[in-house]
Design an enzyme around this catalytic site. Sequence first.
Site, PDB file in Angstrom:
ATOM      1  N   THR A 152      15.699 -53.032  93.205  1.00 18.71           N
ATOM      2  CA  THR A 152      15.189 -53.747  94.391  1.00 18.71           C
ATOM      3  C   THR A 152      13.923 -52.837  94.353  1.00 18.71           C
ATOM      4  OG1 THR A 152      14.579 -54.050  96.985  1.00 18.71           O
ATOM      5  CG2 THR A 152      15.994 -52.150  96.705  1.00 18.71           C
ATOM      6  N   ASP A 153      12.624 -53.657  94.627  1.00 17.44           N
ATOM      7  CA  ASP A 153      11.139 -52.656  94.757  1.00 17.44           C
ATOM      8  C   ASP A 153      11.390 -52.304  96.033  1.00 17.44           C
ATOM      9  OD1 ASP A 153      11.035 -55.260  96.635  1.00 17.44           O
ATOM     10  OD2 ASP A 153       9.421 -55.888  95.719  1.00 17.44           O
ATOM     11  N   GLU A 154      12.250 -52.440  97.711  1.00 21.63           N
ATOM     12  CA  GLU A 154      12.468 -51.366  98.294  1.00 21.63           C
ATOM     13  C   GLU A 154      11.882 -50.172  97.811  1.00 21.63           C
ATOM     14  OE1 GLU A 154      14.058 -53.679 101.601  1.00 21.63           O
ATOM     15  OE2 GLU A 154      13.673 -55.511 101.250  1.00 21.63           O
ATOM     16  N   TYR A 177      18.465 -49.655 104.047  1.00 12.99           N
ATOM     17  CA  TYR A 177      19.271 -50.262 102.849  1.00 12.99           C
ATOM     18  C   TYR A 177      19.003 -49.708 101.317  1.00 12.99           C
ATOM     19  CZ  TYR A 177      18.718 -53.531  99.538  1.00 12.99           C
ATOM     20  OH  TYR A 177      18.545 -54.754  98.058  1.00 12.99           O
ATOM     21  N   LYS A 181      20.255 -48.079  97.870  1.00 16.27           N
ATOM     22  CA  LYS A 181      19.594 -48.528  96.935  1.00 16.27           C
ATOM     23  C   LYS A 181      18.977 -47.226  96.051  1.00 16.27           C
ATOM     24  CE  LYS A 181      20.518 -52.006  94.895  1.00 16.27           C
ATOM     25  NZ  LYS A 181      21.608 -52.822  94.397  1.00 16.27           N
ATOM     26  N   ASN A 206      11.625 -59.530  95.899  1.00 20.03           N
ATOM     27  CA  ASN A 206      12.334 -61.110  96.900  1.00 20.03           C
ATOM     28  C   ASN A 206      12.416 -61.935  96.123  1.00 20.03           C
ATOM     29  OD1 ASN A 206      10.853 -59.319  98.591  1.00 20.03           O
ATOM     30  ND2 ASN A 206      11.673 -60.501 100.121  1.00 20.03           N
ATOM     31  N   ASN A 276       4.634 -63.814 105.338  1.00 21.67           N
ATOM     32  CA  ASN A 276       5.177 -64.458 105.562  1.00 21.67           C
ATOM     33  C   ASN A 276       5.394 -65.995 106.778  1.00 21.67           C
ATOM     34  OD1 ASN A 276       6.745 -62.640 104.889  1.00 21.67           O
ATOM     35  ND2 ASN A 276       7.243 -61.033 106.788  1.00 21.67           N
TER      36      ASN A 276
HETATM   37  P1  NAD Z   1      24.436 -60.713  98.773  1.00 23.45           P
HETATM   38  O1  NAD Z   1      24.511 -59.594  99.801  1.00 23.45           O
HETATM   39  O2  NAD Z   1      24.272 -62.582  98.767  1.00 23.45           O
HETATM   40  O3  NAD Z   1      25.593 -59.945  97.938  1.00 23.45           O
HETATM   41  C1  NAD Z   1      26.641 -59.032  97.836  1.00 23.45           C
HETATM   42  C2  NAD Z   1      27.681 -59.557  97.646  1.00 23.45           C
HETATM   43  O4  NAD Z   1      28.629 -57.831  97.452  1.00 23.45           O
HETATM   44  C3  NAD Z   1      28.765 -60.187  98.015  1.00 23.45           C
HETATM   45  O5  NAD Z   1      29.800 -61.331  97.092  1.00 23.45           O
HETATM   46  C4  NAD Z   1      29.928 -59.470  98.698  1.00 23.45           C
HETATM   47  O6  NAD Z   1      31.154 -59.775  98.939  1.00 23.45           O
HETATM   48  C5  NAD Z   1      30.217 -58.512  97.443  1.00 23.45           C
HETATM   49  N1  NAD Z   1      30.263 -56.843  97.851  1.00 23.45           N
HETATM   50  C6  NAD Z   1      29.627 -56.134  98.493  1.00 23.45           C
HETATM   51  N2  NAD Z   1      30.387 -55.268  99.100  1.00 23.45           N
HETATM   52  C7  NAD Z   1      31.359 -55.177  98.087  1.00 23.45           C
HETATM   53  C8  NAD Z   1      32.104 -54.031  97.659  1.00 23.45           C
HETATM   54  N3  NAD Z   1      32.353 -52.933  98.447  1.00 23.45           N
HETATM   55  N4  NAD Z   1      32.992 -54.069  96.840  1.00 23.45           N
HETATM   56  C9  NAD Z   1      32.557 -55.764  96.250  1.00 23.45           C
HETATM   57  N5  NAD Z   1      32.037 -56.473  96.208  1.00 23.45           N
HETATM   58  C10 NAD Z   1      30.926 -56.564  97.498  1.00 23.45           C
HETATM   59  O7  NAD Z   1      23.640 -60.254  97.333  1.00 23.45           O
HETATM   60  P2  NAD Z   1      22.018 -60.672  96.406  1.00 23.45           P
HETATM   61  O8  NAD Z   1      20.849 -60.760  97.444  1.00 23.45           O
HETATM   62  O9  NAD Z   1      22.962 -61.432  95.407  1.00 23.45           O
HETATM   63  O10 NAD Z   1      22.054 -59.289  95.946  1.00 23.45           O
HETATM   64  C11 NAD Z   1      22.459 -58.530  95.103  1.00 23.45           C
HETATM   65  C12 NAD Z   1      21.802 -57.400  94.350  1.00 23.45           C
HETATM   66  O11 NAD Z   1      19.980 -57.719  94.207  1.00 23.45           O
HETATM   67  C13 NAD Z   1      21.744 -56.521  95.290  1.00 23.45           C
HETATM   68  O12 NAD Z   1      22.407 -54.849  94.491  1.00 23.45           O
HETATM   69  C14 NAD Z   1      20.818 -56.114  95.636  1.00 23.45           C
HETATM   70  O13 NAD Z   1      19.748 -55.180  96.169  1.00 23.45           O
HETATM   71  C15 NAD Z   1      19.532 -56.735  94.930  1.00 23.45           C
HETATM   72  N6  NAD Z   1      18.960 -57.448  94.501  1.00 23.45           N
HETATM   73  C16 NAD Z   1      18.344 -57.790  95.635  1.00 23.45           C
HETATM   74  C17 NAD Z   1      16.974 -59.310  95.990  1.00 23.45           C
HETATM   75  C18 NAD Z   1      16.989 -60.136  96.614  1.00 23.45           C
HETATM   76  O14 NAD Z   1      16.084 -60.235  97.369  1.00 23.45           O
HETATM   77  N7  NAD Z   1      17.975 -60.996  96.986  1.00 23.45           N
HETATM   78  C19 NAD Z   1      16.234 -58.449  95.244  1.00 23.45           C
HETATM   79  C20 NAD Z   1      16.087 -57.464  94.790  1.00 23.45           C
HETATM   80  C21 NAD Z   1      17.507 -57.248  94.314  1.00 23.45           C
HETATM   81  O1  DAU Z   2      11.941 -56.957  98.521  1.00 21.40           O
HETATM   82  C1  DAU Z   2      13.478 -57.464  97.482  1.00 21.40           C
HETATM   83  C2  DAU Z   2      14.357 -57.443  98.429  1.00 21.40           C
HETATM   84  O2  DAU Z   2      13.748 -58.364  99.673  1.00 21.40           O
HETATM   85  C3  DAU Z   2      16.126 -57.311  98.116  1.00 21.40           C
HETATM   86  O3  DAU Z   2      15.548 -55.786  97.608  1.00 21.40           O
HETATM   87  C4  DAU Z   2      16.496 -57.375  99.248  1.00 21.40           C
HETATM   88  O4  DAU Z   2      18.251 -57.108  99.658  1.00 21.40           O
HETATM   89  C5  DAU Z   2      16.597 -58.732  99.976  1.00 21.40           C
HETATM   90  O5  DAU Z   2      16.750 -59.177 101.655  1.00 21.40           O
HETATM   91  C6  DAU Z   2      14.633 -58.735 100.109  1.00 21.40           C
HETATM   92  O6  DAU Z   2      14.645 -57.901 101.031  1.00 21.40           O
HETATM   93  P1  DAU Z   2      13.123 -58.237 102.582  1.00 21.40           P
HETATM   94  O7  DAU Z   2      13.696 -57.283 104.051  1.00 21.40           O
HETATM   95  O8  DAU Z   2      11.751 -57.964 101.997  1.00 21.40           O
HETATM   96  O9  DAU Z   2      14.279 -60.065 103.302  1.00 21.40           O
HETATM   97  P2  DAU Z   2      14.151 -61.091 104.009  1.00 21.40           P
HETATM   98  O10 DAU Z   2      14.220 -62.179 103.936  1.00 21.40           O
HETATM   99  O11 DAU Z   2      15.071 -59.678 105.417  1.00 21.40           O
HETATM  100  O12 DAU Z   2      12.639 -60.106 104.939  1.00 21.40           O
HETATM  101  C7  DAU Z   2      11.326 -60.991 104.092  1.00 21.40           C
HETATM  102  C8  DAU Z   2      10.234 -60.603 105.142  1.00 21.40           C
HETATM  103  O13 DAU Z   2      10.437 -61.851 106.314  1.00 21.40           O
HETATM  104  C9  DAU Z   2      10.510 -59.442 105.879  1.00 21.40           C
HETATM  105  O14 DAU Z   2       8.828 -59.281 106.138  1.00 21.40           O
HETATM  106  C10 DAU Z   2      10.662 -59.592 107.371  1.00 21.40           C
HETATM  107  C11 DAU Z   2      10.507 -61.319 107.514  1.00 21.40           C
HETATM  108  N1  DAU Z   2      11.017 -61.641 108.562  1.00 21.40           N
HETATM  109  C12 DAU Z   2      12.614 -62.177 108.329  1.00 21.40           C
HETATM  110  C13 DAU Z   2      13.906 -62.748 108.566  1.00 21.40           C
HETATM  111  C14 DAU Z   2      15.186 -62.663 108.135  1.00 21.40           C
HETATM  112  C15 DAU Z   2      10.594 -62.253 109.687  1.00 21.40           C
HETATM  113  O15 DAU Z   2      10.174 -62.534 110.110  1.00 21.40           O
HETATM  114  N2  DAU Z   2      12.151 -63.270 110.553  1.00 21.40           N
HETATM  115  C16 DAU Z   2      13.412 -63.193 110.020  1.00 21.40           C
HETATM  116  O16 DAU Z   2      14.197 -64.021 110.908  1.00 21.40           O
END
Ligand code: NAD
Ligand code: DAU
Length: 372
Positions: A152-154, A177, A181, A206, A276
């Site tokens: 992630t970029d975080e 988190y 990562k 995101n 947002n």
């Molecule tokens: P998600 O939470 O939707 O899915 C995570 C999956 O991992 C689930 O199916 C869960 O059952 C599985 N899991 C969790 N713990 C486990 C374990 N111990 N063993 C086996 N499986 C397990 O997550 P996502 O949003 O699909 O993110 C996937 C990856 O991409 C993550 O590594 C996250 O850090 C990265 N990422 C996400 C975003 C985003 O915006 N969602 C952005 C950048 C990077």
């Molecule tokens: O940047 C990549 C990351 O993006 C991934 O690594 C994470 O797995 C993914 O969850 C996401 O993280 P964020 O914290 O940015 O995503 P989230 O959707 O939780 O929140 C996006 C923005 O919206 C953040 O500034 C918080 C705000 N927010 C979020 C929720 C859930 C609100 O204002 N209200 C809300 O209810």
Amino acid sequence: MRKLTNILVTGGAGFIGCNFIRYLLEKAEGFSGRIINLDALTYAGNKMSLEDIEAKYGATIAKRYFFEHGDICDRRLVESLFVKYEIDTVVHFAAESHVDRSILGPEAFVKTNVMGTFTLLDVARNAWKEAVSSKEAAGKPHQNVLFHHVSTDEVYGSLGETGYFTENTPYDPRSPYSASKAASDHLAMAYNHTYGLPVTLSNCSNNYGPYQFPEKLIPLMILNMLEGKPLPVYGDGKNIRDWLFVEEHNSAVWTIMRNGVSGETYNIGGENEWENLKLLNVLIDIVCAKAKLDPAKVRGTITYVKDRPGHDRRYAIDCSKLKRELNWKQNVNFEEGLSRTVDWYLANPQWIESIRSGEYQKWVEKNYGERG
Ligand code: NAD
Ligand code: DAU
């Protein structure tokens, strides 16, 4: 170009992982091998997300899709899968992924994101002994085993009003988190540097799109609008994120897996920054037009709530390396991506019901109450 045959996808029942499996089997160029999806089915995993894929590719004589239920921290299980399926590639999505949850309960994040990643790397190192030698593997582009670590970029921290994260930005994670990562990224690169394990790493902004759990901003807002619930905005609503359609993330991951240089990091981003609150207003217009709701009424349900502790202000990705060196480009703009996402949530009430009736919903009610 690498030839990748037996791919272990971790976390394939989650949001990005299930879209990746679908992309690889149905759309990606250059893949005719097998996918083994290892997923613990935590609250965020849903087998329903891949029911059609299971039926199409998991039930034929020449099976190409296999589901294995289990934990990435379970070393014996992971070792047995490497042998059983002759794994030559790992693409590691499995993680605890939600920042808010990491603030409420960080332990699971350390276990899965740090220890789970370590376990996978260590098993891969042992299983791929021949390919793993620091002289031969480090820096070579086209070996036929690969560990791709999805991150992630975080990990880069938070930006002010200007500037972008590049691959050289120093790590500065600020939530449990992102710290977990960051630790996993360092382990992956250390395994490349020390043992020569072929590793590529991507740090993405995101994602949004179909099958995302409604704990994250976009699907939460869509479902709350449809259900007439309040739309909770953290703080002043001016935090900025860079949004990318999930299929674009996955096409970038596949590009890196095939052509990326071992030992290199690639940033992936949408070049699409939004405050947002501004994003929410666009989303309200799209949802209201499609679901025939009154936008003024829906806007009236926007509710400012207590800010997320340590809330990062701005993320913005410079993905020029990926575009320049590997020729990656985006095809779906934000308007189209949001429209397709809203259509998907409107067309899939059974999927929504399946998560609303499980562990996920119980946790939400306990921690967020009425908010949904
Ligand atoms: P998600 O939470 O939707 O899915 C995570 C999956 O991992 C689930 O199916 C869960 O059952 C599985 N899991 C969790 N713990 C486990 C374990 N111990 N063993 C086996 N499986 C397990 O997550 P996502 O949003 O699909 O993110 C996937 C990856 O991409 C993550 O590594 C996250 O850090 C990265 N990422 C996400 C975003 C985003 O915006 N969602 C952005 C950048 C990077
Ligand atoms: O940047 C990549 C990351 O993006 C991934 O690594 C994470 O797995 C993914 O969850 C996401 O993280 P964020 O914290 O940015 O995503 P989230 O959707 O939780 O929140 C996006 C923005 O919206 C953040 O500034 C918080 C705000 N927010 C979020 C929720 C859930 C609100 O204002 N209200 C809300 O209810």
